[in-house]
Design an enzyme around this catalytic site. Structure first.
Site, short mmCIF file in Angstrom:
data_model
loop_
_atom_site.label_atom_id
_atom_site.label_comp_id
_atom_site.label_asym_id
_atom_site.label_seq_id
_atom_site.Cartn_x
_atom_site.Cartn_y
_atom_site.Cartn_z
N ARG A 1 0.77 -1.00 -0.19
CA ARG A 1 0.04 -0.05 0.01
C ARG A 1 0.96 1.36 -0.11
NH1 ARG A 1 -3.54 -2.82 -1.55
NH2 ARG A 1 -5.69 -3.31 -0.48
N GLU B 1 -2.01 8.19 -6.02
CA GLU B 1 -1.74 7.40 -7.64
C GLU B 1 -3.11 8.05 -8.20
OE1 GLU B 1 -2.52 3.32 -6.67
OE2 GLU B 1 -0.79 3.13 -5.39
N HIS C 1 0.65 -0.13 -10.09
CA HIS C 1 -0.19 -0.82 -9.03
C HIS C 1 -0.69 -2.15 -9.78
CE1 HIS C 1 -2.83 -0.18 -5.55
NE2 HIS C 1 -2.84 -1.54 -5.74
#
Length: 545
Positions: free
Chosen positions: A232, A261, A279
């Site tokens: 994370r 992000e 990601h």
């Protein structure tokens, strides 16, 4: 006939169970505009999304028949859980389907970092044959520190051992026995920092783990250490990491997740010693099929059999039981929170729950789960809920014991929670008093009478005159307002405690100042979810149609 709407790119193969089921109709409408989605959502019993669709309260107001929202993945940040709960809509996810994908991506990032593969590819593809600029390092015989030994951390450890790496594992729930079984060394966070050549992160993002890799942590590491984060964003302080890489102390980092992000920080994107991916941890064909299969199977179970496995917001419980135990459910959650903080924030290795009085005649399974959730949520945050708490407890290897006793302990109902690790033990006793609400009546061996509040100051001290005045004066000097103050002792002149309810949190400077008062042995701020917060976020457990 049940209607299911799929609004994001979900694997067709993974949806096979739903597509071929005679009682379900599946409509696939990826990239459906929000306005259009609001118009059609009223006709559907279930909604399947990934991360693109934002399931807002406004959207849910238009959902007249919706019973289930399924996130084909783990994170549910794009779903308004509270709004869904208020409408009695179950939210489910697929918590284990991406384990292998995330594990393999971690190893891929580690190898790319060690051998400078992205940089070498870019230069070679541009027409330059440069064998001297990309000398890497081997994983063999290196020490890998794993922060977080859950499912993914465990799988990473197994695979890293095949490279001949020495593994240090840090996790508040990692026992010596489990570490031995895995063939790794149980370590403290400081030991991971000092001894590791590579460090990989596999924890949820919580108040405790946010920024856990910070300036102080980085200063303890070996020169030349390398970091991998596929967990994370926010667990690593990105600014501190960049500074450490620029100084040459940290050799490099491989990051799949970021504080913000999509990532746009040029210091991260242009540094030649940082490998970045957008990601991609769960982005494999197989993982996407698995998450679709999991949520498809559970939607069928929920709508046809009323069975729930991975609900984020709703366990099975009758409305009658909820009405009887609602006040105790709120208190049980707070007891768990209190106990784990009083255990010096250690992860317990043993849990005991005792019910007294009329509670022995009730089905206390959900109440037990609520206490356990309060304990585990301190370290596991929103990854633990009332449905998966027993599974997570078993996964961590923590035994728990529940006993019921008709003795009333002086109250119609009384609950006692005891947790321990080694020689450290924390015990909380509590009840709900008619007309007065929840009360903490016992802390360890001390009898007390405290209403659970958001901020509690717990002080252990010698039972001597003037102690209360000294603490009150000091807090006044720091502009800290005291709501109530309660004291408890076992004998005159011995050891005693005081518990104060405060209007706001204390910083470490105030706590240190309190501990410097002569006669004070310990001062600790305990932070609880207050009644309003818990009520707002509580699971909705009535049966659904």
């Amino acid at each position: 006939m049940y209607k299911v709407l799929v609004t994001d790119g979900i694997s067709q193969t993974g949806l096979k169970d739903l597509l071929e089921h005679p009682h379900f109709v599946v409509d696939r409408q990826p990239t459906l505009p929000v306005d259009e989605l609001k118009k059609v959502i009223a006709d559907y019993d279930a909604l399947i999304v990934r991360s693109q669709t934002k399931v807002t309260e406004e959207l849910l107001q238009a959902a007249k028949k919706l019973q289930v929202i399924a996130r084909a993945g783990v994170g549910v940040d794009n779903i308004d859980i509270n709004a869904a709960t208020r409408k009695g809509i179950i939210v489910i996810n697929a918590p284990g389907a991406n384990t292998i994908a995330a594990t393999e991506h971690t190893l891929a990032m580690m190898l790319a970092l060690a051998r400078k593969i992205p940089q070498a590819h870019q230069k070679t593809a541009s027409g330059q044959w440069d064998r001297n600029s990309f000398k890497g390092v081997e994983l063999y015989k290196k020490t890998l520190g794993i922060v977080g030994m859950g499912k993914i951390g465990t799988e990473v450890a197994k695979r890293a051992k095949s490279f001949g790496m020495n593994i240090l594992g840090f996790d508040p729930y990692l026992t010596d026995e489990r570490a031995k079984k895995l063939g790794i060394t149980k370590a403290t966070l400081d030991a991971v920092a000092r001894e590791s050549d590579f460090i990989t992160i596999h924890t949820p993002l919580t108040n405790d783990t946010r920024g856990i890799v910070n300036e102080e942590f980085l200063q303890k590491t070996k020169k030349g250490v390398r970091f991998v984060n596929c967990a994370r964003g926010g667990i690593i302080d990105e600014k501190a990491l960049v500074r450490a890489i620029q100084s040459g102390h940290v050799a490099g980092a491989a990051l799949d997740v970021f504080e913000k992000e999509p990532v746009s920080d040029s210091e991260l994107l242009t540094n030649p010693n940082i490998v970045v991916t957008p990601h991609l941890g769960a982005s494999t064909v197989e993982a996407q099929e698995k998450v679709a299969q999991e949520v498809s199977a559970e939607i069928i179970e929920i709508l046809e059999a009323k069975n729930i496995q991975h609900a984020v917001n709703m366990p099975q419980m009758s409305g009658e039981t909820q009405a009887k135990l609602q006040a105790y459910l709120l208190l049980g959650d707070q007891m768990g929170q209190l106990a784990v903080q009083l255990l010096k924030r250690l992860a317990p290795t043993k849990i005991e729950i005792n019910y007294y009085g009329d509670l022995i005649d009730e089905d206390t399974e959900l109440l037990t789960r609520t206490m356990l959730k309060g304990i585990l949520s301190y370290h596991l945050s929103d990854s633990v809920n009332l449905v998966n708490v027993l599974h997570l407890l078993k996964e961590q290897g923590v035994p728990y014991n529940v006993q019921k006793n008709a003795t009333n302990k002086g109250f119609a109902n009384f609950m006692e929670l005891s947790i321990s690790q080694g020689s450290e033990t924390a015990k909380i006793g509590a009840t709900v008093l008619n007309g007065y609400g929840a009360r903490i009546l016992k802390i360890n061996q001390y009898r007390i009478d405290v209403k659970p509040e958001k901020y509690l100051l717990y002080i252990k001290h010698h039972d001597v005159p003037g102690m209360i005045g000294k603490v009150g004066s000091l807090l006044g000097n720091y502009q800290i307002n005291i709501g109530t103050m309660q004291v408890g002792r076992t004998e005159v002149g011995g050891e005693a405690i005081m518990v104060l309810t405060l209007d706001k949190a204390l910083n470490s400077d105030v706590l240190r100042a309190i501990e410097h008062i002569e006669g004070i042995k310990e001062a600790q701020l305990l932070e609880l979810a207050n009644a309003e917060t818990v009520a707002e976020g509580k699971v909705k457990v009535e049966s659904f149609n």
